[in-house]
Scaffold this motif. Structure first.
Motif, PDB file in Angstrom:
ATOM      1  N   ALA A 193       4.094  -9.011  15.351  1.00 42.80           N
ATOM      2  CA  ALA A 193       3.745  -8.241  15.628  1.00 42.80           C
ATOM      3  C   ALA A 193       4.261  -6.799  15.305  1.00 42.80           C
ATOM      4  CB  ALA A 193       3.148  -7.897  17.626  1.00 42.80           C
ATOM      5  N   SER A 194       4.059  -5.836  15.535  1.00 45.74           N
ATOM      6  CA  SER A 194       4.917  -4.644  15.114  1.00 45.74           C
ATOM      7  C   SER A 194       5.535  -4.631  16.374  1.00 45.74           C
ATOM      8  CB  SER A 194       4.278  -3.309  14.090  1.00 45.74           C
ATOM      9  OG  SER A 194       3.560  -2.576  15.423  1.00 45.74           O
ATOM     10  N   GLU A 195       7.004  -3.618  16.332  1.00 40.84           N
ATOM     11  CA  GLU A 195       7.509  -3.059  17.682  1.00 40.84           C
ATOM     12  C   GLU A 195       6.342  -2.162  18.136  1.00 40.84           C
ATOM     13  OE1 GLU A 195      11.556  -0.093  18.873  1.00 40.84           O
ATOM     14  OE2 GLU A 195      11.778  -1.335  16.397  1.00 40.84           O
ATOM     15  N   GLU A 196       6.053  -1.551  18.113  1.00 39.83           N
ATOM     16  CA  GLU A 196       4.623  -0.797  18.333  1.00 39.83           C
ATOM     17  C   GLU A 196       3.732  -1.313  18.972  1.00 39.83           C
ATOM     18  OE1 GLU A 196       3.489   3.059  16.620  1.00 39.83           O
ATOM     19  OE2 GLU A 196       4.902   3.627  16.310  1.00 39.83           O
ATOM     20  N   GLU A 197       3.147  -2.325  18.044  1.00 41.04           N
ATOM     21  CA  GLU A 197       2.192  -3.014  19.017  1.00 41.04           C
ATOM     22  C   GLU A 197       3.120  -3.538  20.100  1.00 41.04           C
ATOM     23  OE1 GLU A 197      -0.431  -3.688  15.206  1.00 41.04           O
ATOM     24  OE2 GLU A 197       1.219  -5.002  15.561  1.00 41.04           O
ATOM     25  N   ILE A 198       3.736  -4.477  19.844  1.00 40.08           N
ATOM     26  CA  ILE A 198       4.025  -5.508  21.262  1.00 40.08           C
ATOM     27  C   ILE A 198       4.782  -4.103  22.813  1.00 40.08           C
ATOM     28  CG2 ILE A 198       6.463  -6.069  21.973  1.00 40.08           C
ATOM     29  CD1 ILE A 198       7.040  -7.633  19.143  1.00 40.08           C
TER      30      ILE A 198
ATOM     31  N   CYS B 246       5.586  -7.136   9.319  1.00 38.13           N
ATOM     32  CA  CYS B 246       5.170  -5.624  10.153  1.00 38.13           C
ATOM     33  C   CYS B 246       6.129  -4.553   9.424  1.00 38.13           C
ATOM     34  CB  CYS B 246       5.975  -6.304  10.830  1.00 38.13           C
ATOM     35  SG  CYS B 246       5.156  -7.828  12.107  1.00 38.13           S
ATOM     36  N   SER B 247       5.030  -3.262   9.932  1.00 36.78           N
ATOM     37  CA  SER B 247       6.233  -2.283   9.201  1.00 36.78           C
ATOM     38  C   SER B 247       6.267  -1.484  10.916  1.00 36.78           C
ATOM     39  CB  SER B 247       5.070  -1.095   9.136  1.00 36.78           C
ATOM     40  OG  SER B 247       3.770  -1.333   9.780  1.00 36.78           O
ATOM     41  N   LYS B 248       6.622  -0.266  11.300  1.00 39.50           N
ATOM     42  CA  LYS B 248       6.247  -0.144  12.108  1.00 39.50           C
ATOM     43  C   LYS B 248       5.842  -0.176  13.702  1.00 39.50           C
ATOM     44  CE  LYS B 248       9.374   2.278  15.352  1.00 39.50           C
ATOM     45  NZ  LYS B 248      10.247   1.874  15.889  1.00 39.50           N
TER      46      LYS B 248
ATOM     47  N   GLU C 279       0.864  -0.968  -0.262  1.00 37.59           N
ATOM     48  CA  GLU C 279      -0.300  -0.526   0.357  1.00 37.59           C
ATOM     49  C   GLU C 279       0.824   1.213   0.249  1.00 37.59           C
ATOM     50  OE1 GLU C 279      -1.159   0.759   4.378  1.00 37.59           O
ATOM     51  OE2 GLU C 279      -2.277  -0.367   3.530  1.00 37.59           O
ATOM     52  N   PRO C 280       0.211   2.365  -0.306  1.00 32.51           N
ATOM     53  CA  PRO C 280       1.474   3.760  -0.888  1.00 32.51           C
ATOM     54  C   PRO C 280       1.906   4.234   0.755  1.00 32.51           C
ATOM     55  CG  PRO C 280      -0.940   4.316  -1.398  1.00 32.51           C
ATOM     56  CD  PRO C 280      -0.637   2.295  -0.631  1.00 32.51           C
ATOM     57  N   GLY C 281       1.117   3.769   1.400  1.00 28.28           N
ATOM     58  CA  GLY C 281       2.185   3.770   3.344  1.00 28.28           C
ATOM     59  C   GLY C 281       2.993   2.878   3.565  1.00 28.28           C
ATOM     60  N   LEU C 282       3.166   1.697   3.407  1.00 28.33           N
ATOM     61  CA  LEU C 282       4.034   0.554   3.013  1.00 28.33           C
ATOM     62  C   LEU C 282       5.778   1.603   2.063  1.00 28.33           C
ATOM     63  CD1 LEU C 282       2.585  -2.285   3.697  1.00 28.33           C
ATOM     64  CD2 LEU C 282       3.183  -0.996   5.364  1.00 28.33           C
ATOM     65  N   CYS C 283       4.544   1.788   0.500  1.00 29.22           N
ATOM     66  CA  CYS C 283       5.554   1.834   0.473  1.00 29.22           C
ATOM     67  C   CYS C 283       6.972   3.380   0.300  1.00 29.22           C
ATOM     68  CB  CYS C 283       5.117   2.271  -1.121  1.00 29.22           C
ATOM     69  SG  CYS C 283       4.442   1.023  -2.543  1.00 29.22           S
TER      70      CYS C 283
ATOM     71  N   ALA D 267      11.060   5.778   3.140  1.00 26.34           N
ATOM     72  CA  ALA D 267      11.816   7.021   3.947  1.00 26.34           C
ATOM     73  C   ALA D 267      12.870   6.103   4.446  1.00 26.34           C
ATOM     74  CB  ALA D 267      11.320   7.291   4.706  1.00 26.34           C
ATOM     75  N   GLY D 268      14.111   5.192   3.846  1.00 27.63           N
ATOM     76  CA  GLY D 268      14.825   4.408   4.845  1.00 27.63           C
ATOM     77  C   GLY D 268      14.257   3.312   5.320  1.00 27.63           C
ATOM     78  N   ARG D 269      13.249   3.282   6.178  1.00 26.90           N
ATOM     79  CA  ARG D 269      12.787   2.370   6.856  1.00 26.90           C
ATOM     80  C   ARG D 269      12.229   1.191   6.276  1.00 26.90           C
ATOM     81  NH1 ARG D 269      10.172   7.445   8.747  1.00 26.90           N
ATOM     82  NH2 ARG D 269       8.350   7.224   7.580  1.00 26.90           N
ATOM     83  N   SER D 270      12.312  -0.181   7.702  1.00 24.99           N
ATOM     84  CA  SER D 270      12.684  -1.217   6.897  1.00 24.99           C
ATOM     85  C   SER D 270      10.919  -1.725   7.589  1.00 24.99           C
ATOM     86  CB  SER D 270      13.465  -2.150   7.388  1.00 24.99           C
ATOM     87  OG  SER D 270      13.907  -2.005   8.768  1.00 24.99           O
ATOM     88  N   LEU D 271      10.376  -3.251   6.215  1.00 29.41           N
ATOM     89  CA  LEU D 271       9.491  -3.727   6.343  1.00 29.41           C
ATOM     90  C   LEU D 271       9.879  -4.995   6.924  1.00 29.41           C
ATOM     91  CD1 LEU D 271       7.164  -2.846   3.880  1.00 29.41           C
ATOM     92  CD2 LEU D 271       7.195  -2.018   6.131  1.00 29.41           C
ATOM     93  N   VAL D 272      10.001  -6.219   8.438  1.00 23.54           N
ATOM     94  CA  VAL D 272       9.906  -7.227   8.642  1.00 23.54           C
ATOM     95  C   VAL D 272       9.392  -8.571   8.158  1.00 23.54           C
ATOM     96  CG1 VAL D 272      11.419  -8.426  10.359  1.00 23.54           C
ATOM     97  CG2 VAL D 272      10.984  -5.613  10.657  1.00 23.54           C
ATOM     98  N   ILE D 273       9.662  -9.647   7.911  1.00 23.55           N
ATOM     99  CA  ILE D 273       8.502 -10.776   7.836  1.00 23.55           C
ATOM    100  C   ILE D 273       9.009 -11.545   9.169  1.00 23.55           C
ATOM    101  CG2 ILE D 273       7.675 -13.627   6.266  1.00 23.55           C
ATOM    102  CD1 ILE D 273       8.861 -10.712   3.809  1.00 23.55           C
ATOM    103  N   ARG D 274       7.871 -11.700  10.096  1.00 18.34           N
ATOM    104  CA  ARG D 274       8.317 -12.697  10.848  1.00 18.34           C
ATOM    105  C   ARG D 274       7.481 -13.516  10.915  1.00 18.34           C
ATOM    106  NH1 ARG D 274       8.467  -7.267  13.853  1.00 18.34           N
ATOM    107  NH2 ARG D 274      10.301  -6.505  13.799  1.00 18.34           N
ATOM    108  N   GLY D 275       8.158 -14.698  11.225  1.00 22.53           N
ATOM    109  CA  GLY D 275       7.448 -16.415  12.105  1.00 22.53           C
ATOM    110  C   GLY D 275       7.645 -17.332  12.077  1.00 22.53           C
ATOM    111  N   GLU D 276       8.405 -18.263  13.062  1.00 23.54           N
ATOM    112  CA  GLU D 276       9.104 -19.121  12.933  1.00 23.54           C
ATOM    113  C   GLU D 276       8.421 -19.730  12.089  1.00 23.54           C
ATOM    114  OE1 GLU D 276       9.277 -20.702  16.969  1.00 23.54           O
ATOM    115  OE2 GLU D 276       9.854 -18.675  18.375  1.00 23.54           O
ATOM    116  N   LYS D 277       9.248 -21.583  12.334  1.00 24.73           N
ATOM    117  CA  LYS D 277       8.661 -23.139  10.859  1.00 24.73           C
ATOM    118  C   LYS D 277       7.350 -22.861  11.302  1.00 24.73           C
ATOM    119  CE  LYS D 277      13.118 -23.923   9.569  1.00 24.73           C
ATOM    120  NZ  LYS D 277      14.252 -25.426  10.076  1.00 24.73           N
ATOM    121  N   ASP D 278       6.738 -23.161  12.588  1.00 27.18           N
ATOM    122  CA  ASP D 278       5.092 -23.503  12.451  1.00 27.18           C
ATOM    123  C   ASP D 278       4.202 -22.479  12.329  1.00 27.18           C
ATOM    124  OD1 ASP D 278       6.399 -22.876  14.561  1.00 27.18           O
ATOM    125  OD2 ASP D 278       5.244 -23.918  15.938  1.00 27.18           O
TER     126      ASP D 278
END
Length: 1471
Positions: free
Chosen positions: A184-189, A85-87, A59-63, A68-79
């Protein structure tokens, strides 16, 4: 699209030449001149390959975040299923297939880029580096935070001296560790860490060990006790200083944060307000955790002694923490924490029933998940307008001996019911289908209203009732006693539904999708029962799975997330699967199916818009603003939008313009507009904002009961008002508040009052809070639609009064608290007792206000919420020059209907020569006069600027004012902080000053209305000055136009100069060289546009000494029409042209008839001929080039009716009836119907009245049916106090049948019919009916004699008692009825007592009630006899009563026993 490419080798093809390109274009028969000159020849690069490239849709916000140089992270273990997650947000990742090949071409230029780069070469050879047939799609999802508490509880922190902490082998977790482990994202955690009271110790996140937590809490509470601090004001600094030697200072502050609310006082010192419920709960847990069981009375005593002084313990604070055992000899209590129970349903029940064999509903509710419902509609036939489907309800019994299940279902045909796969017997009984049975002569409205209220209560789910009663199979009784899960499966169908589900099937060629056929759910309050069986209550929440099978060309839109769309094998149908995991009431479930065009909001990926075919460009423009509304609400509420998605659906033939449901809203397609339309834009934006406000309060947060509805309507209306203030400005907001205030005041004074929080007593008349109304307010389905509209209006005004009392900051904190609690509760899948936090009640809302603000608003609530009525002030003043005091007299009228006495503060603003001063008066019981000291001395001859309230200083011409007084103007309650009507007397020059110099729009509007009473040159000049002030609010200038016209008419004999406003209009909008020719339209300045529209309409109201519109004005308006030029204007002028037609209509005056000549086109007045020609021309043009929403047609129809009423053209409804037919645009139909209604009244046409009532019964559009009844009620053909040839027995029967049984499918329509019946005939028996024969009704069940209500005078009818629902409708056949058993015994006893009753015939006193089974009869020789009929025999025995008293005296003695007869078969009537 973002892409990641992997390397592979591939040889590229030869480069194409220009000649090859031209040859290809020629083969394809394409004209190169119509294409861009640059050619892009794609070729596969050496590393391109299928599956080598992964595409991710952002979506435009993630783009923007990536850019802006911030990263998006894919999270999750094998199961675990991967999330991105964004910020601050979490997104579910799913692979989406596409039928088109997706190519990854770096450096490929778009047509816009090629146009912008003239240096682009003729042929470009970009290379494809990868391709794919699918991509990763992101959907906003809830963070997966359950794991967080589990990880931190592995090693709780026991304090700095704990040896365990130094030797523990368990892992400790930093923020980075948790980010790697939690999806979860950093802010949500970080937010969840605050929720679970985690704290950071030496860089690691820890949860305190319970014993250590209690130790810290004990230190704090002991310090509070020793220092005698109030619990609402615990100073942080002193706590740290006193306790810092015992425990680490950061631990002391953490415990204060966990059990209190932090705030800073005016001096900057930090304090905490301790949370009573949480402290009491923690201390109870401490007491209970070391004991297996605790004697309840001992525990309560110890618990109360253990909590800090000033706190009160209550057992309801322990929900989900402890359980009371009432079955033991002495009541005991023991610890049972809900988080210790298994998450699996069956395991949880096994665990609970291992603790106790039998549970009550109250005990088990905190520990179980209530219900889940599946709705599956697997066949929708647009041709037949039918629906086939099934529902499956998962029910967890909360009490043993449950042998019946009651559900709501109207107009559904139930085919089969199974409970846990066993066939179940069921009975369907809907008492609202026909309210009054066997009442051929009964036409009393009070009687009907009571019966209707009883019928609605009989199926009210909040009272445990319903239309569908299912008998639990006997094989499952043991299963139920063990409180195991029941699954109720119901197969049903709907055939041509009259309400709840509305089909729109245009009559044209083509298949259903090509014709734009669609269907949608609709209705007013608890109308889901009309289209599938459910518990149709706003207080019964559950999760939902919704499935709809539709034709392949159709789209099904419903609540929640679209999980998948599955096609059938033949690809002719597809099934949409929706999941709504947030607990939601059935009343907030909706559906829309049609060939919708789909638009994903470009600013918010989770928002999707749907519209009918060919309307996509309008949809894009209309919804382009919605993301700003989202941002505003989320900002002020400091809370995210509660659902994971939001859908807007625009449909035709809407029930209401805006209908809000969980995660979606249904709008009228008439709200769509292009960028050329000015007038519709603010209206549509307001509708979008209203719908979104109701998503937070109304859908996500629901109500506990009907009496709490005002809280939801008030909050949603209040935050919508804040949005309006921010978007349209303070002036527009204050104008809206004044408009709403004027409406509610006028309605309450007319009807007797609107009650926001009705509380009902035992049914006696004195306990009925709405005895002044002709309908019951116990239930929304019995309310007049106008009453409900005013109810919503009053609710948000009262919410604004609360804001004035506690401040906006505290108000928004209360809303945030409600949303935060609800948000936490909605995520508790297996703690459904928490779901009650998603229901708001009046008491809970007021408690939140008290906790947050610390202020007592109970007097305000008592004044405006718990009682009805508004305040009526009369004000006048005198200035005492000697004392330099303003003597203000304020009187109240609290005896008229709809008024109440006000006692409390009242703000008065006095504008003096030295400035504006506010004074707060205390209105007491008997206080009338108030002395207000003045701050200024009279100095009107001194030249000095006068300061205004806003700080501005202005020069004023003070020659008009009183030489001895420094007062310029006075205002009563300028902030509208009381629901009031103010009539204030002050001199005309004071109103003129107020209009000119007061900067508040409400004050200016009040001054304009007051100046109508002062038609003087000074008033004329003041109004003209306002019209010329461009910085003045446009609505004030528009109002001034009409006031100036009325003043000019009052001054017609002394008026000098050109007609009012003509020279001003000429100067502003006409050519300088030719004043009668208007300039080319330019509507860029919206304020000027609205003034340009309004001035001609107001000018047309001018009249000369002969009461005719001046010829000069009429010709001026015709010239405006003639020279109107919109060619260079970027905006449409259809609303402007419509207003010019309205101006022509306003210029019409009554025709003067000579010798009763018949009006024809030949002898028309020349001016009227010109008007008629223009109207005809406009109507003909409309057929060729229709205007937006057919505004010009609407104005033309209204103008023709004006010509008819004034006698210029023959009065004939034929034209209007043709325009009112189904198929025309709804606004045109409404205008035409208004004309027919008016014709019916003026010409007393019974034929047209019948035509209208037939349309009420048969028209396909629910809104039209409702509007006809509404128009007839507001402009009735006759009223109850009039003699009219239209008032006859046939009309009474027709209307009675309409409201009794003809409108059972639509609550709003039925209440509209009741309103019309009341307007025409009143509460008592209609006067046109023949006098009935004398009759008496004996209610065997209640042992009462009842006079036939048809002969009750209205004064008596008004005092009838409300009907008890239990006596209205008997139990449906097929179940054991204890009431019937009682009746049999009662009848038997009456037989045994028969002989005794005969013996005392002459001694029976007149006041004695009749024996059961007795009736009165008057025989041929005029002797009154008492008959006794036995239930098991047809024989009757007669008793001569002539020796006692005559029958008339006997009957009137029982007038105060009037009541609704009991069930048919249990009553005996004699005529």
């Amino acid at each position: 699209m973002a892409a990641v490419a992997r390397s592979s080798e591939r040889a590229g093809p030869a480069v194409r030449s220009r000649a090859q390109v031209d040859a290809t274009l020629q083969t394809a028969k394409l004209n190169p001149a119509e294409l861009l000159p640059a050619v892009q020849c794609l070729s596969f690069g050496p590393q391109a390959g299928g599956g080598e490239c992964c595409l991710l849709q952002l979506e435009p916000g993630l783009c923007a975040e990536l850019e802006a140089g911030r990263s998006l992270v894919i999270r999750g273990e094998k199961d675990e299923h991967a999330v991105l997650c964004s910020k601050d947000k979490t997104y579910d990742m799913k692979i989406a297939d596409t039928s088109n090949m997706l190519l990854f071409v770096p450096g490929c230029k778009t047509p816009e880029e090629l146009n912008a780069d003239p240096a682009s070469c003729n042929i470009i050879h970009p290379q494809i580096v990868g391709f794919s047939k699918n991509y990763w799609e992101l959907r906003r999802c809830r963070p997966k935070l359950k794991k967080l508490r589990k990880l931190l509880m592995e090693d709780p922190y026991e304090g700095p001296d704990s040896q365990k902490d130094q030797t523990s082998t368990f892992s400790k977790y930093t923020t980075e560790d948790l980010l790697n482990l939690i999806q979860a994202s950093e802010e949500e955690i970080l937010h969840q860490l605050q929720v679970i009271d985690a704290c950071k110790i030496e860089g690691y996140w820890r949860i305190l060990d319970f014993d250590y937590e209690m130790k810290l809490l004990n230190h704090v509470t002991q310090l509070i006790d020793s220092e005698s601090w109030p619990l609402s004001k615990v100073p942080l600094g002193v706590c740290l200083q006193e306790l810092g030697t015992l425990e680490p200072r950061e631990m002391i502050e953490h415990i204060l944060l966990s059990y209190g609310r932090k705030y800073t006082d005016d001096a900057g010192e930090v304090f905490f307000e301790m949370r009573e419920d949480k402290i009491c709960r923690a201390i109870a847990q401490m007491l209970l955790q070391n004991a297996v069981k605790f004697n309840l009375s001992d525990f309560e005593e110890v618990w109360q002694q253990s909590v800090p002084e000033g706190m009160t313990t209550r057992l309801d604070q322990l929900q989900g923490l402890a359980l009371v055992d009432k079955n033991s000899r002495l009541e005991t209590i023991f610890l049972l924490k809900v988080e210790d129970l298994p998450e699996d349903n069956q395991e949880r029940f096994n665990s609970l029933f291992g603790i106790r064999q039998k549970w009550t509903e109250v005990d088990i509710t905190p520990y179980i998940h209530t219900t889940h419902q599946v709705v599956c509609i697997n066949n929708i036939n647009f041709q037949r307008k039918s629906v086939v489907g099934y529902v499956e309800l998962t029910i967890f019994p909360t009490v043993a001996n449950l042998n019946r299940i009651k559900l709501n279902s109207k107009q559904c045909r139930i085919y089969r019911v199974r409970v846990n796969d066993l066939e179940a017997a069921f009975i369907y009984n809907d008492p609202t289908l026909e309210v009054c049975h066997h009442e051929s002569k009964q036409r009393n409205l009070n009687y009907f209203s009571n019966a209707y209220a009883a019928a609605v209560s009989a199926v009210d789910p909040d009272a445990g009732n319903g239309e569908l009663c299912i008998k639990v199979p006997s094989e499952l009784w043991k299963h139920v006693d063990e409180l195991k899960v029941l699954k109720v499966h119901i197969n049903f169908s709907l055939d041509q539904p009259k309400g709840g589900l509305h089909f729109v099937v245009p009559n044209m060629e083509g298949n259903m999708a090509e014709r734009g056929a669609h269907v949608f759910s609709c209705g007013y309050q608890n109308s889901t029962r009309f289209w599938f069986p459910c518990v149709d209550s706003y207080s019964e929440l559950c999760t939902w799975k919704l499935e709809y099978t539709v034709d392949a060309a159709m789209v099904a839109v419903s609540n929640g997330d679209l999980v998948e769309t599955v096609y059938t094998h033949d690809m002719r149908k597809k099934t949409f699967h929706y999941m709504l995991t947030i607990p939601t009431a059935a009343s907030n479930i909706s559906l829309a199916i049609g060939p919708f065009e789909i638009l994903v909001d470009p600013y918010m990926h989770e928002v999707t818009h749907f519209c009918l075919p060919q309307l996509l460009p309008l949809l894009k423009h209309t919804t382009s603003y919605l993301h700003e509304v989202f941002e505003f609400y989320e900002e002020i509420l400091t809370c995210r939008y509660p659902y994971s998605c939001f859908k807007t659906v625009f449909i035709d033939e809407a029930y209401v313009e805006v209908a809000a449901y969980a995660s979606m809203s249904i709008f009228s397609t008439n709200l769509l507009h292009s960028a050329m339309i000015i007038d519709e834009t603010p209206l549509t934006r307001r509708c979008l904002a209203q719908a979104l406000a109701q998503q937070f309060f109304g859908c996500f947060i629901s109500r506990m009961s009907w009496s709490d509805e005002w809280v939801l309507k008030g909050i949603s209306g209040y935050i919508y008002g804040l949005w309006m203030k921010k978007t349209f400005g303070v002036n527009e907001y204050r104008h809206w508040i004044k408009q709403e205030l004027d409406q509610i005041v006028a309605y309450e004074l007319k009807t007797g009052g609107v009650l926001l929080h009705p509380i009902f007593g035992g049914g006696k008349e004195k306990d009925n809070p709405a005895s002044h109304l002709h309908f019951s307010i116990k239930h929304p389905h019995t309310l007049s639609w106008e009453y409900y509209t005013m109810f919503q209006c009053k609710a948000h005004l009262v919410m604004r009064l609360i804001e004035n009392r506690i401040s906006m900051e505290f108000m928004l904190q209360v809303f945030n608290k409600l949303l935060s609690l609800a948000s936490t509760a909605s995520s508790q899948k297996f703690q459904s007792h928490m779901w009650s936090q998603m229901l708001v009640s009046t008491s809970g809302f007021l408690k939140s206000i008290s906790n947050v603000s610390g202020k007592d608003i109970q007097p305000l609530i008592k004044q405006w919420v718990d009682q009805s009525g508004v305040v009526k002030f009369y004000g006048s003043f005198a200035f005492n020059r000697k004392r330099n005091v303003l003597e203000l007299e304020i009187k109240q009228d609290y005896t008229s209907p709809g008024t109440q006495k006000y006692v409390g503060p009242l703000k008065v603003t006095v504008q003096e020569l030295d400035g504006s001063f506010n004074h707060t008066l205390q209105i007491e019981e008997n206080s009338l006069k108030h002395d207000i000291p003045c701050h200024s001395k009279s100095r009107r001859n001194k030249k000095k600027k006068i300061p205004l309230m806003n700080g501005e200083e202005v020069d004023m011409d003070l020659s008009a004012m009183d030489a001895d007084s420094p007062l310029l103007w006075i205002r009563i309650d300028p902030d509208m902080s009381v629901l009031r009507k103010v009539e204030f007397e002050q001199s005309d020059f004071m109103w003129q000053y107020q209009l000119r110099y007061e900067r508040d729009v409400v004050a200016q509007e009040e001054a304009i209305l007051a100046l109508e009473k002062f038609p003087t040159p000074a008033s004329r000049l003041a109004l003209t000055d306002i019209l010329e002030q461009e910085q003045c609010f446009y609505r004030v200038r528009m109002l001034a136009c009409f006031c100036l016209a009325r003043i000019a008419n009052s001054m017609v004999s002394t008026w000098t100069g050109p007609p009012a406003m003509k020279s001003l209009f000429t100067r502003m909008f006409c050519c300088k060289t030719c004043p009668n020719i208007v300039k080319t339209n330019n509507f860029m300045n919206f304020q000027s546009y609205f003034l340009q529209k309004t001035m001609p309409v107001a000018m047309a109201l001018l009249r000369d000494v002969h009461n005719l519109c001046p010829k000069e004005v009429l010709m001026f308006i015709l010239d405006l029409i003639k020279y109107n030029d919109n060619r260079k204007n970027k905006f449409s002028d259809n609303y402007y042209r419509a207003e010019l037609i309205d101006a022509l209509a306003n210029s019409v005056t009554p025709a003067v008839s000579v010798n009763n000549e018949v009006r024809t086109l030949d002898n028309l007045n020349p001016d009227v001929r010109l008007i008629l020609e223009e109207i005809t021309r406009f109507l003909n043009m409309e057929k060729l080039l229709p205007s937006y929403r057919h505004t010009i047609t609407v104005s033309c129809l209204k103008a023709i009716r004006v010509l008819q009423k004034n006698g210029h053209v023959p009065s004939d409804p034929a034209l209007f009836k043709s325009y009112a037919e189904y198929g025309h645009f709804v606004d045109v139909r409404i205008a035409a119907l208004e004309a027919v209604v008016d014709y019916t009244k003026v010409d007393r046409s019974y034929e047209e009245l019948q035509w209208l009532l037939t349309m009420v019964q048969n028209d396909p559009v629910p809104y039209i049916r409702h509007k006809i009844l509404d128009m007839l009620t507001k402009n009735p053909p006759f009223t109850k106090n009039m003699e009219s040839p239209l008032c006859n027995e046939a009309l009474v029967d027709q209307l009675w049948k309409l409201m009794n049984s003809g409108t059972s499918h639509d609550w709003r329509l039925r209440c509209g019919a009741v309103d019309l019946y009341f307007t025409l005939f009143g509460l008592s028996r209609p006067s046109c009916l023949p006098l009935p024969e004398l009759g008496l009704v004996l209610n065997l069940k209640e042992k009462k004699a009842v006079l036939n209500p048809t002969i009750i005078p209205e004064s008596v009818a008004n005092n009838q008692e409300p009907v008890n629902s239990s006596s209205n409708h008997g139990q449906s056949v097929g179940f054991q009825n204890t009431e019937d058993d009682h009746l049999i015994k009662e009848t038997a006893s009456s037989i045994s007592g028969h002989q005794q009753g005969v013996k005392r015939k002459a001694d029976m006193p007149l006041g004695s009630p009749l024996e059961p089974g007795q009736i009165l009869e008057k025989n041929e020789d005029s002797k009154v006899k008492l008959k006794i009929r036995f239930s098991n025999s047809q024989e009757e025995e007669e008793i001569d009563m002539d020796t006692v008293h005559d029958s008339q005296a006997f009957i009137y003695h029982h007038l105060n026993m009037l009541e609704r007869p009991s069930t048919p078969g249990e009553e005996i009537v004699l005529a």
